[in-house]
Design an enzyme around this catalytic site. Structure first.
Site, PDB file in Angstrom:
ATOM      1  N   GLY A  22       0.788  -1.223   0.000  1.00 53.92           N
ATOM      2  CA  GLY A  22       0.000   0.000   0.000  1.00 53.92           C
ATOM      3  C   GLY A  22       0.820   1.273   0.000  1.00 53.92           C
ATOM      4  O   GLY A  22       0.276   2.359   0.177  1.00 53.92           O
ATOM      5  N   SER A  23       2.120   1.191  -0.243  1.00 55.34           N
ATOM      6  CA  SER A  23       2.928   2.410  -0.241  1.00 55.34           C
ATOM      7  C   SER A  23       2.850   3.127  -1.585  1.00 55.34           C
ATOM      8  O   SER A  23       2.927   2.500  -2.638  1.00 55.34           O
ATOM      9  CB  SER A  23       4.394   2.058   0.056  1.00 55.34           C
ATOM     10  OG  SER A  23       4.871   1.139  -0.896  1.00 55.34           O
ATOM     11  N   ASP A  24       2.671   4.431  -1.557  1.00 59.69           N
ATOM     12  CA  ASP A  24       2.663   5.214  -2.789  1.00 59.69           C
ATOM     13  C   ASP A  24       3.280   6.576  -2.520  1.00 59.69           C
ATOM     14  O   ASP A  24       3.806   6.824  -1.427  1.00 59.69           O
ATOM     15  CB  ASP A  24       1.245   5.300  -3.381  1.00 59.69           C
ATOM     16  CG  ASP A  24       0.282   6.025  -2.456  1.00 59.69           C
ATOM     17  OD1 ASP A  24       0.623   7.120  -1.971  1.00 59.69           O
ATOM     18  OD2 ASP A  24      -0.825   5.509  -2.225  1.00 59.69           O
ATOM     19  N   TYR A  32      -3.512  -0.056   7.219  1.00 59.53           N
ATOM     20  CA  TYR A  32      -4.903  -0.158   6.767  1.00 59.53           C
ATOM     21  C   TYR A  32      -5.844  -0.404   7.948  1.00 59.53           C
ATOM     22  O   TYR A  32      -5.643  -1.341   8.720  1.00 59.53           O
ATOM     23  CB  TYR A  32      -5.026  -1.287   5.748  1.00 59.53           C
ATOM     24  CG  TYR A  32      -4.534  -0.921   4.369  1.00 59.53           C
ATOM     25  CD1 TYR A  32      -4.027   0.341   4.082  1.00 59.53           C
ATOM     26  CD2 TYR A  32      -4.604  -1.845   3.331  1.00 59.53           C
ATOM     27  CE1 TYR A  32      -3.591   0.667   2.817  1.00 59.53           C
ATOM     28  CE2 TYR A  32      -4.169  -1.520   2.052  1.00 59.53           C
ATOM     29  CZ  TYR A  32      -3.658  -0.263   1.802  1.00 59.53           C
ATOM     30  OH  TYR A  32      -3.237   0.065   0.541  1.00 59.53           O
ATOM     31  N   LYS A 220       2.063   2.592  -9.183  1.00 64.70           N
ATOM     32  CA  LYS A 220       2.167   3.873  -8.493  1.00 64.70           C
ATOM     33  C   LYS A 220       3.334   4.650  -9.109  1.00 64.70           C
ATOM     34  O   LYS A 220       4.390   4.081  -9.379  1.00 64.70           O
ATOM     35  CB  LYS A 220       2.415   3.652  -7.007  1.00 64.70           C
ATOM     36  CG  LYS A 220       1.315   2.853  -6.327  1.00 64.70           C
ATOM     37  CD  LYS A 220       0.022   3.638  -6.266  1.00 64.70           C
ATOM     38  CE  LYS A 220      -1.067   2.853  -5.559  1.00 64.70           C
ATOM     39  NZ  LYS A 220      -2.295   3.667  -5.388  1.00 64.70           N
ATOM     40  N   ASP A 248      -0.774   5.720 -11.331  1.00 67.76           N
ATOM     41  CA  ASP A 248      -1.495   6.390 -10.241  1.00 67.76           C
ATOM     42  C   ASP A 248      -0.521   7.280  -9.486  1.00 67.76           C
ATOM     43  O   ASP A 248       0.437   6.784  -8.889  1.00 67.76           O
ATOM     44  CB  ASP A 248      -2.081   5.315  -9.314  1.00 67.76           C
ATOM     45  CG  ASP A 248      -2.904   5.890  -8.173  1.00 67.76           C
ATOM     46  OD1 ASP A 248      -2.940   7.125  -8.023  1.00 67.76           O
ATOM     47  OD2 ASP A 248      -3.512   5.091  -7.441  1.00 67.76           O
ATOM     48  N   ASN A 250      -1.433   9.448  -7.027  1.00 66.81           N
ATOM     49  CA  ASN A 250      -1.903   9.738  -5.671  1.00 66.81           C
ATOM     50  C   ASN A 250      -1.764  11.216  -5.284  1.00 66.81           C
ATOM     51  O   ASN A 250      -1.282  11.534  -4.198  1.00 66.81           O
ATOM     52  CB  ASN A 250      -1.182   8.837  -4.669  1.00 66.81           C
ATOM     53  CG  ASN A 250      -1.628   7.394  -4.795  1.00 66.81           C
ATOM     54  OD1 ASN A 250      -1.065   6.649  -5.611  1.00 66.81           O
ATOM     55  ND2 ASN A 250      -2.657   7.011  -4.078  1.00 66.81           N
ATOM     56  N   GLU A 301     -11.364   8.290  -5.651  1.00 68.21           N
ATOM     57  CA  GLU A 301     -11.284   7.673  -4.316  1.00 68.21           C
ATOM     58  C   GLU A 301     -11.271   8.710  -3.205  1.00 68.21           C
ATOM     59  O   GLU A 301     -11.653   8.408  -2.083  1.00 68.21           O
ATOM     60  CB  GLU A 301     -10.067   6.749  -4.211  1.00 68.21           C
ATOM     61  CG  GLU A 301      -8.742   7.476  -4.165  1.00 68.21           C
ATOM     62  CD  GLU A 301      -7.548   6.519  -4.119  1.00 68.21           C
ATOM     63  OE1 GLU A 301      -7.169   6.031  -5.186  1.00 68.21           O
ATOM     64  OE2 GLU A 301      -7.017   6.270  -3.035  1.00 68.21           O
ATOM     65  N   ASP A 324     -15.895   4.972  -4.586  1.00 66.63           N
ATOM     66  CA  ASP A 324     -15.292   4.303  -3.426  1.00 66.63           C
ATOM     67  C   ASP A 324     -16.430   4.004  -2.460  1.00 66.63           C
ATOM     68  O   ASP A 324     -17.312   4.844  -2.248  1.00 66.63           O
ATOM     69  CB  ASP A 324     -14.260   5.245  -2.787  1.00 66.63           C
ATOM     70  CG  ASP A 324     -13.602   4.644  -1.565  1.00 66.63           C
ATOM     71  OD1 ASP A 324     -12.425   4.271  -1.651  1.00 66.63           O
ATOM     72  OD2 ASP A 324     -14.271   4.545  -0.506  1.00 66.63           O
ATOM     73  N   HIS A 351     -12.487   2.357  -7.105  1.00 64.09           N
ATOM     74  CA  HIS A 351     -11.326   2.221  -6.244  1.00 64.09           C
ATOM     75  C   HIS A 351     -11.614   1.118  -5.233  1.00 64.09           C
ATOM     76  O   HIS A 351     -12.706   1.047  -4.682  1.00 64.09           O
ATOM     77  CB  HIS A 351     -11.075   3.534  -5.506  1.00 64.09           C
ATOM     78  CG  HIS A 351     -10.060   3.418  -4.409  1.00 64.09           C
ATOM     79  ND1 HIS A 351     -10.392   3.498  -3.068  1.00 64.09           N
ATOM     80  CD2 HIS A 351      -8.730   3.218  -4.454  1.00 64.09           C
ATOM     81  CE1 HIS A 351      -9.283   3.371  -2.350  1.00 64.09           C
ATOM     82  NE2 HIS A 351      -8.272   3.193  -3.157  1.00 64.09           N
TER      83      HIS A 351
END
Lengths: 446, 446
Positions: A22-24, A32, A220, A248, A250, A301, A324, A351
């Site tokens: 989940g790192s971006d 999470y 990402k 993405d 972010n 999202e 989302d 998302h």
């Protein structure tokens, strides 16, 4: 008649930051989490409503407090009345004349309303003995538009126009339901593309994604241009020319930076650029979309509500709309957003990932296919292989597709044992973790 | 060196709903409240930083929880370090990679950051021995732009452009400071115009406003067209043709409705139409502004951050920009917004009223006059005669003008006794109120 006798909230956090899952570019170390809600009635049927807001760690306590603040709207109320007119229930919550000041209709308080609304839909679907997508897909066009608050929408979508869209999709509902059960709904995977992963891991996971039947992966980008070019080259080499690759950012860029950066990535064949800048910047997204065309711009999202989505569509600021399950005020507002997308002829690619977002949002895409847009063309649901084991009805993804849940409910119910284990800071995992840290501190000190 | 040794939050609520003070088309029964923050150091100088978020009752507990969640950013920290580089401190709070998910930069969490930032500015001004407007007005252009986060702004305002604006205003600073101290800064009053008031009360208060030297009053509209016409006629009769009358719909309308409604009110000579629709609807405001011109559109008290203000200016969606002291992330973000307004040549007329908003926001307008726009032309600060007695440095409004505070600080410090009395639900007032209600319930039951 049954009465709501308990409204229970939990601050549930999973230690995902330790694996860089989940790192971006904007979220280097997410844990999470879910600000979680359970609604219990005295009906004696054992059915409960579960809902949550997904967050990424710190602040999950604030979100939980916001959900708790809505307790008086549910506790002690007649459940049949709350569930019978979900449009009225939504308005009662969203239009509270004092709570509204904390938004209006955005951020912590609005997402909390979403958790309550989604929990009620979960209960309603369980009582109907249907998965949520099917419950919604069996409602009449009139019942569906009654779920929607058209305030602030009528310059783009009126109640009558929404009715027309739904009536036009009515004839094919049964056939599309059968198609869905047989073929599933396309997914795409973000699993290979987290920023924290090495090129080797990226390549391996990209190969696996293709083998698993996915037609699109997502990477990402946005932290370092040379890294992005190298990683995209590796990904393209791994998946070949046919598989789509979306990127993405972010929200990492300003407008000019987004346009310039994408100029350097275009050669790799980009399926879409997601969240190039602030989710609040409608005009910025529109400027980027004009400049990077034909690469589509995707966002949603973090889009706070239907009013911002309306403008994104009016300004042609997005070509891929990403709903989302837990950002806006629940199922009702997402129905409004699906209707807006249908009106403007824009495809919806939700998302997901996080905690339970896949489980929840699939119902909305499937409902959209059955009863709103009537098409899967160019549409797919994000898939990330995280934390599904904590849900009572985990997603069923194979051959690159989401297969429709048949269990009654909205998908948001977590296992009781998972809640107990990961409740912060007093659940089993976090207590043990705190003890380990103390031991380590002592060892360091020694 | 001094260390922050206490960060104390309080949920303070005033029972304003009982008098219909503050009633409008969307907020029929506000209890003006403050999610309040006190920052204490071990410096021994007795100086504290105070800040708050204004809310209207329910949910003030959620806002207080959000402020409390920011405690780790302040408690135990070196105060000099936090105060020395307020730009860095702002970014540290606003860019927390996990908390950011709850916005980003909007709603409950963003306003909480504003309370912390404003409390730090209050402390910084007290330590400098200056009122905040003067502290800001003495900073160099370079120091001022360092306060601003230009992320997401650069397509409308770059750091260099901001520097140019500030340099251009530098020569006249001393003269304008003298002017301000001598003449004050114009105010206008909303006191006559609340929806809950009778026509007689409206007329009496409108007369009083003119006698008190105000050149503009404001009326709430949007609940019922015939009522609005009757009330505007009464107000115009009371104040005569020279005094300006603005109207405020508090987000009541959709786009077409706003345009139609204003068509019926135009004959009364409308100074501006405030909040005609959703504060998120940039394109909607732009459409309304085009249609109702030359009546200016005003908005801002619910505009969530600098990114939305940027677009409002880019789209010519507002002609009067209404900053608010506690809606965005504090002084730093309001400096950014003042610079944006100066760039686009739009006048700034702050939203005030509530609890302490007048006390806090006047500093920003006065700073703007001294060091940013350099003008008071067409500008005025909202004035409502509510709850000022609870503040250590209440506003000084006479002859229709705000006169600059000379006491050090940012204006947001409330009297300790007021906090104790109105803390909810355990303060003196609310305890006594609960007892009275119990007695009444018993009497009703008997």
């Amino acid at each position: 008649m049954s009465i709501v006798i308990a409204v229970e909230t939990s601050d549930v956090r999973f230690p995902t930051s330790r694996e860089l899952d989940g790192s971006d570019a904007m979220n280097p170390d997410p844990d999470y989490s879910a600000a979680y809600l359970r609604i219990v009635t005295d009906s004696g049927d054992g059915l409960e409503g579960h809902g949550f807001v997904f967050t990424i760690g710190r602040g999950n306590d604030v979100e939980t407090a916001a959900i708790k603040a809505l307790t008086p709207y549910v506790l002690g109320r007649n459940a049949e009345e709350l569930l019978a007119d979900m449009g009225a229930t939504w308005k009662e919550l969203a239009h509270d004349s004092q709570l509204r000041w904390l938004g209006p209709e955005k951020g912590v308080m609005h997402m909390a309303i979403g958790a309550v609304i989604n929990a009620l839909w979960d209960l309603k679907a369980k009582r109907a003995g249907l998965p949520l997508w099917q419950l919604l897909g069996q409602m009449t066009p009139e019942e569906l538009v009654d779920l929607v608050d058209f305030r602030y929408l009528t310059d783009a979508l009126t109640r009558d126009e929404a009715l027309q869209i739904l009536h036009a999709a009515e004839p094919g509902r049964a056939q599309r339901t059968a198609t869905l059960l047989a073929e599933g709904y396309p997914g795409y995977t973000t699993t290979p593309g987290w920023l924290g992963y090495s090129d080797e891991k990226l390549t391996r996971l990209a190969h696996e994604a293709v083998s698993a039947g996915f037609k699109q992966i997502k990477l990402k980008v946005g932290a370092d241009l040379q890294d992005d070019i190298r990683r995209l080259r590796a990904a393209r080499a791994a998946v070949g020319p046919e598989i789509l690759i979306a990127v993405d950012a972010n929200q990492r860029w300003d407008v000019a930076e987004a346009i310039e950066w994408m100029g350097h990535l275009a050669e790799f064949g980009i399926a879409w650029i997601e969240e190039p800048t602030s989710p609040d910047d409608i005009l910025g997204h529109a400027a980027i979309a004009r400049a990077v065309a034909p690469i589509p711009v995707a966002t949603g999202e973090h889009v706070q509500n239907r009013v911002v989505f309306k403008q994104m569509l009016q300004a042609d600021a997005l070509q891929v709309l990403q709903i989302d399950a837990s950002r806006v005020a629940g199922v009702n507002e997402n129905v409004a957003i699906l209707l807006l997308a249908a009106k403007f002829g824009v495809r919806v690619c939700p998302h997901a990932g996080g905690v339970g977002l896949c489980e929840a949002v699939q119902h909305l895409s499937m409902f959209d296919f059955v009863a709103v847009s009537g098409t899967k063309e160019g549409r797919m649901i994000e898939f990330v292989d995280h934390l599904h084991e904590h849900f009572v009805t985990p997603i069923d993804v194979h051959d690159g597709c989401y297969f429709p849940p048949t269990t009654p409910g909205g998908g948001s119910e977590m296992h009781t044992a998972s809640i107990a284990e990961f409740t912060f800071p007093d659940g089993g995992f976090w207590l043990a973790d705190a003890q380990t840290r103390q031991v380590q501190d002592v060892e360091v000190a020694v």
